[in-house]
Design a protein around this motif. Structure first.
Motif, PDB file in Angstrom:
ATOM      1  N   UNK A   1       0.824  -1.209   0.000  1.00  0.00           N
ATOM      2  CA  UNK A   1       0.000   0.000   0.000  1.00  0.00           C
ATOM      3  C   UNK A   1       0.855   1.254   0.000  1.00  0.00           C
ATOM      4  N   UNK A   2       1.938   1.252   0.757  1.00  0.00           N
ATOM      5  CA  UNK A   2       2.812   2.422   0.792  1.00  0.00           C
ATOM      6  C   UNK A   2       3.419   2.695  -0.586  1.00  0.00           C
ATOM      7  N   UNK A   3       3.928   1.644  -1.214  1.00  0.00           N
ATOM      8  CA  UNK A   3       4.576   1.813  -2.521  1.00  0.00           C
ATOM      9  C   UNK A   3       3.597   2.308  -3.579  1.00  0.00           C
ATOM     10  N   UNK A   4       2.400   1.728  -3.593  1.00  0.00           N
ATOM     11  CA  UNK A   4       1.406   2.097  -4.603  1.00  0.00           C
ATOM     12  C   UNK A   4       0.884   3.508  -4.363  1.00  0.00           C
ATOM     13  N   UNK A   5       0.579   3.843  -3.119  1.00  0.00           N
ATOM     14  CA  UNK A   5       0.022   5.160  -2.825  1.00  0.00           C
ATOM     15  C   UNK A   5       0.997   6.271  -3.184  1.00  0.00           C
ATOM     16  N   UNK A   6       2.262   6.090  -2.863  1.00  0.00           N
ATOM     17  CA  UNK A   6       3.271   7.100  -3.182  1.00  0.00           C
ATOM     18  C   UNK A   6       3.338   7.333  -4.690  1.00  0.00           C
ATOM     19  N   UNK A   7       3.321   6.258  -5.461  1.00  0.00           N
ATOM     20  CA  UNK A   7       3.390   6.394  -6.923  1.00  0.00           C
ATOM     21  C   UNK A   7       2.148   7.095  -7.474  1.00  0.00           C
ATOM     22  N   UNK A   8       0.985   6.768  -6.943  1.00  0.00           N
ATOM     23  CA  UNK A   8      -0.257   7.337  -7.474  1.00  0.00           C
ATOM     24  C   UNK A   8      -0.372   8.828  -7.197  1.00  0.00           C
ATOM     25  N   UNK A   9      -0.068   9.262  -5.980  1.00  0.00           N
ATOM     26  CA  UNK A   9      -0.240  10.689  -5.664  1.00  0.00           C
ATOM     27  C   UNK A   9       0.831  11.537  -6.342  1.00  0.00           C
ATOM     28  N   UNK A  10       1.963  10.931  -6.671  1.00  0.00           N
ATOM     29  CA  UNK A  10       2.999  11.686  -7.373  1.00  0.00           C
ATOM     30  C   UNK A  10       2.621  11.901  -8.837  1.00  0.00           C
TER      31      UNK A  10
END
Length: 485
Positions: free
Chosen positions: A432-441
């Motif tokens: 979840x951390x990896x995916x969320x960081x990529x999406x909001x960027x």
């Protein structure tokens, strides 16, 4: 035993010790309810979730634990980042390149397909191909599985399930063959994943017979194969159990993760200030990484864990939108449940402990606990990640594995703790951390331009459905706009 009625706020603090007793100190004395056990067995088979006895559950957990150590799971971060990067590319190339103003996307569908591909690659060295092919057999089988099977149960089925506690287990083994909507859907799902699992397990066992399995490899498939070939009964798993473990990890490893991220994106769409705060935190961390290690170096676990607002968002979404909204247990023997403080019932009786009879059932509402004002503050019914940064959350008795072991803050009873705690919670959290960081960027998320009412529906998992469009199953449409990076 007397029938007591408690005010949930008055019972909040004493209940924390009671819950700790049920889930941690006496975990094996409070197994899952018969109803819960039968349902999970129908679509998952003989997995760790359906281990009836202490010995059986301990055997499953002991065999699988090497695949879920902190160091092993942290090694999957590159695959999580790669999966997130692929999703970002596909959104831009297939949907958003020609639409600078953004497009309404069913984000939950895409996140579920991403999570399915990730669990296949990291755990089983298998490409489900869900992102590349939305008509993927396994992806389709799992799509809206619980909404199709659990939403609006018929009255006779409710009464039928209530009778299971009095029926012999030999008879309950055949419940799944009843030709109802629910059980047909479960069988379809199980057939799809069992087909793939059987092929992978057979191939892995044959390869292991020809070549000694590397003892240092700790991915799930290698661990399962060694457990199958072990001569030690405390580690050994049968072929059917291996297949069931794959089904369990596949659905638990993708459906829950996708749902948590879906609810979090919805909250970020509703609260632009939180979204902007997170995006700024990600930007600053990337600048720190570039200065420290050079351009092009991606996030490591230490970088993700050092972003306080990212961590606060994840905790708050698990509190506010608990995917597992209740936990059912039954007492395996007579017991006394302690209370940390005496409570007074509506009739004025003082209760200092609760006697429990063998067979008594419990349905513990995670949603209710996670909204108790005396624990979470006066704004318990509001989405406010800042509570985990300001230190406002009272922290005495610890219950959940996530809040205690990872961040040493308060408990969010979303991932059950104790002996039967979720074995894959770290896997989901890192993903979840990896995916969320990529999406909001890469993207900005906002609510759809047309009024869309999202309903939180209890369908085994707490899932989003759109009012007046519930026949479409689990759905979260959000406007997604690509950002220049």
């Amino acid at each position: 035993m007397k029938d007591h009625h408690f005010d949930i706020e008055l019972f909040a603090v004493p209940a924390r010790q009671a819950l700790q007793h049920i889930y941690q100190r006496s975990g094996y004395n409070y197994p899952k309810s018969i109803e819960s056990d039968v349902i999970t067995r129908i679509f998952l088979g003989d997995s760790i979730l359906n281990a009836h006895t202490d010995h059986s559950h301990a055997r499953h957990r002991k065999a699988m634990s090497p695949a879920f150590s902190a160091s092993q799971l942290r090694s999957f971060l590159p695959q999580f980042r790669n999966g997130a990067a692929k999703l970002c590319r596909m959104w831009k190339e297939q949907i958003l390149d020609e639409k600078p103003e953004g497009e309404v996307i069913p984000v939950n569908k895409w996140l579920a397909r991403l999570a399915l591909d990730v669990i296949g690659e990291t755990a089983f060295h298998f490409d489900f191909g869900a992102l590349d092919n939305s008509k993927n057999e396994v992806s389709e089988a799992y799509d809206s599985l619980f909404a199709d099977s659990q939403l609006h149960p018929r009255l006779w089925m409710v009464f039928f399930r209530a009778s299971w506690r009095w029926l012999p287990r030999t008879l309950l083994n055949f419940v799944g063959y009843i030709p109802t909507r629910e059980f047909k859907r479960f069988r379809k799902s199980k057939k799809a994943i069992d087909k793939v699992s059987t092929i992978l397990v057979d191939a892995a066992i044959e390869e292991a017979k020809a070549v000694e399995v590397e003892k240092g490899k700790k991915d799930v498939m290698s661990v399962l194969v060694r457990a199958n070939m072990s001569e030690n009964p405390s580690f050994q798993l049968s072929k059917n159990e291996m297949i069931s473990q794959m089904a369990t990890l596949t659905i638990a490893g993708h459906d829950t993760t996708a749902n948590v991220l879906t609810w979090l994106l919805w909250e970020l769409a509703k609260h632009p200030k939180y979204q902007n705060h997170l995006r700024e935190e990600v930007k600053q961390k990337r600048e720190e990484i570039a200065e420290r290690d050079g351009e092009g170096v991606d996030f490591e676990m230490e970088d993700l864990e050092s972003m306080p607002f990212l961590q606060a968002l994840l905790k708050e979404v698990l509190r506010f939108h608990p995917i597992v909204y209740h936990l059912s247990r039954s007492a395996a023997k007579d017991d006394i449940i302690p209370l940390s403080e005496p409570i007074v019932t509506a009739t004025g009786e003082i209760i200092e402990e609760i006697p429990i009879a063998k067979g008594q059932g419990f349905l513990i509402s995670v949603c209710a606990y996670n909204r108790i004002k005396s624990i979470w503050g006066e704004d318990a019914n509001e989405f406010n990640p800042q509570r985990f940064i300001d230190g406002e959350v009272e922290n005495t008795i610890k219950l959940g594995v996530y809040g205690n072991l990872v961040f040493d803050t308060n408990v969010v009873i979303t991932v059950a703790a104790g002996m039967r705690g979720c074995i894959g919670w770290r896997f989901s959290l890192i993903e979840m951390q990896a995916v969320l960081v990529a999406l909001v960027q890469n993207f900005e998320f906002s609510l759809p331009p047309t009024e869309t009412e999202i309903l939180r529906m209890p369908v085994s998992l707490m899932a989003p459905l759109v009012k007046n469009r519930m026949k479409e199953g689990v759905l979260m449409p959000l406007t997604v706009r690509a950002l220049s990076t």
